[in-house]
Motif scaffolding. Structure first.
Motif, PDB file in Angstrom:
ATOM      1  N   TYR A  63      48.937  40.720  43.158  1.00  0.00           N
ATOM      2  CA  TYR A  63      47.693  41.071  42.472  1.00  0.00           C
ATOM      3  C   TYR A  63      48.027  41.891  41.239  1.00  0.00           C
ATOM      4  CZ  TYR A  63      42.621  41.019  42.403  1.00  0.00           C
ATOM      5  OH  TYR A  63      41.313  40.757  42.071  1.00  0.00           O
ATOM      6  N   THR A  65      47.296  44.563  37.884  1.00  0.00           N
ATOM      7  CA  THR A  65      46.625  45.820  37.508  1.00  0.00           C
ATOM      8  C   THR A  65      45.432  45.563  36.598  1.00  0.00           C
ATOM      9  OG1 THR A  65      48.207  46.096  35.684  1.00  0.00           O
ATOM     10  CG2 THR A  65      48.668  47.255  37.742  1.00  0.00           C
ATOM     11  N   SER A  67      43.277  43.236  37.039  1.00  0.00           N
ATOM     12  CA  SER A  67      42.160  43.012  37.955  1.00  0.00           C
ATOM     13  C   SER A  67      41.728  44.317  38.617  1.00  0.00           C
ATOM     14  CB  SER A  67      42.547  41.979  39.012  1.00  0.00           C
ATOM     15  OG  SER A  67      42.622  40.680  38.430  1.00  0.00           O
ATOM     16  N   TYR A  68      42.674  45.209  38.899  1.00  0.00           N
ATOM     17  CA  TYR A  68      42.288  46.546  39.395  1.00  0.00           C
ATOM     18  C   TYR A  68      41.312  47.203  38.422  1.00  0.00           C
ATOM     19  CZ  TYR A  68      45.311  47.437  43.467  1.00  0.00           C
ATOM     20  OH  TYR A  68      45.886  47.434  44.714  1.00  0.00           O
ATOM     21  N   TRP A  71      37.805  45.517  38.514  1.00  0.00           N
ATOM     22  CA  TRP A  71      36.959  45.845  39.662  1.00  0.00           C
ATOM     23  C   TRP A  71      36.540  47.305  39.667  1.00  0.00           C
ATOM     24  CZ3 TRP A  71      34.840  41.771  41.083  1.00  0.00           C
ATOM     25  CH2 TRP A  71      35.532  40.569  41.204  1.00  0.00           C
ATOM     26  N   SER A  72      37.393  48.183  39.200  1.00  0.00           N
ATOM     27  CA  SER A  72      37.008  49.594  39.121  1.00  0.00           C
ATOM     28  C   SER A  72      35.820  49.765  38.179  1.00  0.00           C
ATOM     29  CB  SER A  72      38.190  50.441  38.643  1.00  0.00           C
ATOM     30  OG  SER A  72      39.224  50.428  39.606  1.00  0.00           O
ATOM     31  N   ASP A  78      36.852  54.304  41.766  1.00  0.00           N
ATOM     32  CA  ASP A  78      38.301  54.142  41.884  1.00  0.00           C
ATOM     33  C   ASP A  78      38.574  53.425  43.204  1.00  0.00           C
ATOM     34  OD1 ASP A  78      40.997  54.270  41.997  1.00  0.00           O
ATOM     35  OD2 ASP A  78      41.158  56.463  42.014  1.00  0.00           O
ATOM     36  N   PHE A  85      44.392  46.123  47.491  1.00  0.00           N
ATOM     37  CA  PHE A  85      43.850  44.780  47.670  1.00  0.00           C
ATOM     38  C   PHE A  85      44.676  43.963  48.660  1.00  0.00           C
ATOM     39  CE2 PHE A  85      41.477  46.051  44.056  1.00  0.00           C
ATOM     40  CZ  PHE A  85      40.359  45.226  43.972  1.00  0.00           C
ATOM     41  N   THR A  90      52.249  44.475  43.216  1.00  0.00           N
ATOM     42  CA  THR A  90      51.298  44.817  42.165  1.00  0.00           C
ATOM     43  C   THR A  90      52.034  44.633  40.845  1.00  0.00           C
ATOM     44  OG1 THR A  90      50.425  46.524  43.644  1.00  0.00           O
ATOM     45  CG2 THR A  90      49.630  46.516  41.370  1.00  0.00           C
TER      46      THR A  90
END
Length: 563
Positions: A63, A65, A67-68, A71-72, A78, A85, A90
């Protein structure tokens, strides 16, 4: 250039969730230093549900960062550190719309190949406290992806990621995910995806199912449009005792117009106003589809089966009847056909025998039936006449008073292993017959069984569940519309707490099937015999005609579900 930012591992553990215990490996945490990546796992890592995760094709989950950050911002919170995920790697880079199925990458000492997107699964939503996330991962084209390990080796945070080969046809992870889960897929691109050797076998099977018209999403077919919706009045034309405990009821349209002929092996669902409050609903296999005949065995404590046999039903009586349904259907082709039944389980396979005789079928046909004794053997003469009309038919009847139909007795018949088998009867009988046929060399997917009551549950990762008889949910009854679970013989009012039909079924211990719980995977797809629903969230693709996705729906009014 893409970079590996973190290596995350975690062993499966039991987690309490909505009053249940889920065995899951979705909790991953970063590790220090370098780790050995092997064919099936990273050292120190594991998966809880190997049916949907892990294995050679899904050894490493990736996955990004980016996409992190997405979504955040979307959830305005956070979502945690690396591994939140459930990913093993990562990474910075490797966006889902830029990585292709079949791409190969060098990371540290190891080499990897991209095999498929992340499987839509409720666990990532459970892990992050966002139950709608599985559907959002697909809708936002940010699923993440799995890697197969080509060359084992050490990897660690900070390793550069180098692409060593581009997959054929350049079908990206985001695109292949959408081809399976979103409406109106491009079949030419599905064929391109199927031409990629690296695509995992599970996704290949799903795409073949899409191309053949089966939908590709759910373990149960997505439905054919029923010839009518809800219940309609059918008139009883004849009531015929077959044995002391089995009675046949013949039905016709109340207006005497022709009825659509059901497929051999299907069943009718009947509602009986005046037989109780709420009106009971039951399903019965058609023993002769062309004649609209159902055949019912009197059960000792069966209120409805007793009603059908106590003289209450007479010619002219009107019954509420749902359209014929069911996926226990006779296959076409030239391979031999095995029809195996016990007791009242004879009804759907007898319907198949009627169909074969009407078609003057040339296939090799085996009729194997078990009964207690000749007095408790309904349709013996009818079956014998049908078999006599077929050129390549064999009949074997086992009476328990003389010889029981056991796995050993079935094996001794030496029936052809290249056949299609149809088995119906008590659960233990079907289990024994299925095991005997597979042990004899038949392929498991060619042994079909029909369940009288609830289908077997599919509840991935849930452990320690004790099967209970369906019952009203605990606590005060709801004030919403009545929900009938037809196979379970249970009607309860909908709750007032916003729960879905799936959650109501779970509270009632009605066996259910689900995976994503957000309207993506269609595992929960269920026959909607009557009524209308509202969806929240809206499913990414609607259910098949006459069906419902119970994981994300609530009733607008009274509904009857095939559960």
């Amino acid at each position: 250039m893409a970079t590996l930012l973190s290596v995350n591992v975690g062993l499966p553990k039991d987690v309490r969730w909505q009053g249940r215990t889920v065995h899951t490996g979705v909790w991953k945490a970063p590790v220090e230093g370098r780790r050995m990546v092997r064919r099936l796992n990273i050292d120190g890592d594991g998966q809880g549900d190997l049916a949907g995760h892990g294995g050679e094709q899904r050894a490493v989950l990736v996955y990004q960062t980016d996409s992190y950050a997405h979504w955040s911002a979307f959830f305005d919170q956070d979502l945690g550190g690396f591994g939140a995920f459930g990913e093993n790697f990562t990474v910075d880079g490797l966006a889902d719309d830029e990585v292709h199925i079949g791409d190969r990458y060098r990371i540290g000492d190891a080499e990897f190949e991209v095999t498929q997107p992340r499987v839509t699964c409720f666990r990532v939503g459970m892990r992050l406290g966002q139950p709608k996330l599985p559907a959002l991962l697909v809708a936002h084209h940010r699923p993440g992806f799995y890697l197969r390990v080509i060359t084992e080796g050490q990897v660690g945070a900070g390793d550069e990621i180098t692409r060593t080969r581009v997959g054929p046809h350049r079908v990206s992870v985001a695109e292949v995910d959408a081809l399976l889960y979103l409406p109106d897929p491009d079949h030419d691109r599905i064929r391109d995806a199927l031409d990629i050797p690296a695509l995992s076998p599970g996704w290949q099977a799903s795409f073949h199912d899409v191309l053949s018209g089966g939908g590709g999403l759910a373990p149960i077919p997505t439905g054919r449009k029923p010839p009518w919706t809800g219940f309609r009045s059918l008139r009883v034309t004849r009531v015929v005792p077959e044995t002391a405990s089995v009675t046949s009821i013949y039905l016709a349209a109340a207006d005497d117009k022709p009825l659509p002929v059901p497929a051999a092996g299907q069943y009718l669902t009947l509602r009986f106003p005046g037989a109780g409050t709420p009106a009971p609903v039951r399903s019965y296999s058609l023993s002769d589809p062309a004649a609209y005949r159902i055949s019912v065995k009197r059960e000792e404590h069966g209120a409805v089966s007793g009603l059908l046999q106590e003289g209450t039903l007479r010619p002219g009586t009107l019954l509420d009847v749902g359209a014929a349904r069911g996926e226990f259907l006779l296959a076409t082709g030239t391979d031999p056909v095995l029809l195996i039944s016990a007791g009242i389980g004879v009804t759907p396979v007898l319907a198949m025998l009627h169909r074969l005789a009407a078609d003057h079928d040339q296939r090799e046909i085996w009729w194997v039936h078990a009964a207690h004794d000749p007095r408790h053997h309904p349709f013996a003469a009818e079956a014998r006449d049908l078999i006599a009309s077929l050129p390549n038919a064999h009949e074997h009847v086992f009476y328990a008073v003389d010889q029981r139909l056991t796995a050993a007795a079935l094996d001794a018949l030496a029936m052809p292993t290249e056949a299609d088998a149809y088995v119906c009867g008590p659960d233990s009988f079907m289990d024994d017959m299925r095991a005997a046929l597979v042990d004899s060399g038949m392929k498991p997917d060619r042994v079909r069984v029909e369940l009288f009551a609830s289908r077997s549950a599919i509840n991935p990762g849930v452990t320690g569940e004790t099967r209970r008889q369906p019952h009203p949910p605990p606590g005060p009854p709801g004030t919403g519309p009545a929900v009938t679970f037809a196979r379970s013989g249970l009607t309860v009012p909908m709750s007032d707490d916003g729960r879905s039909l799936l959650e109501l079924a779970e509270a009632c211990d009605v066996p259910t099937r689900w995976s994503c719980r957000t309207g993506v995977c269609h595992t929960c797809e269920t026959g909607l015999l009557s009524g209308d629903l509202d969806y929240d969230p809206d499913p990414l693709e609607p259910p098949g005609p006459g069906n419902a996705l119970i994981c994300c729906s609530r009733p607008r009014g009274e509904v009857v579900l095939d559960l």
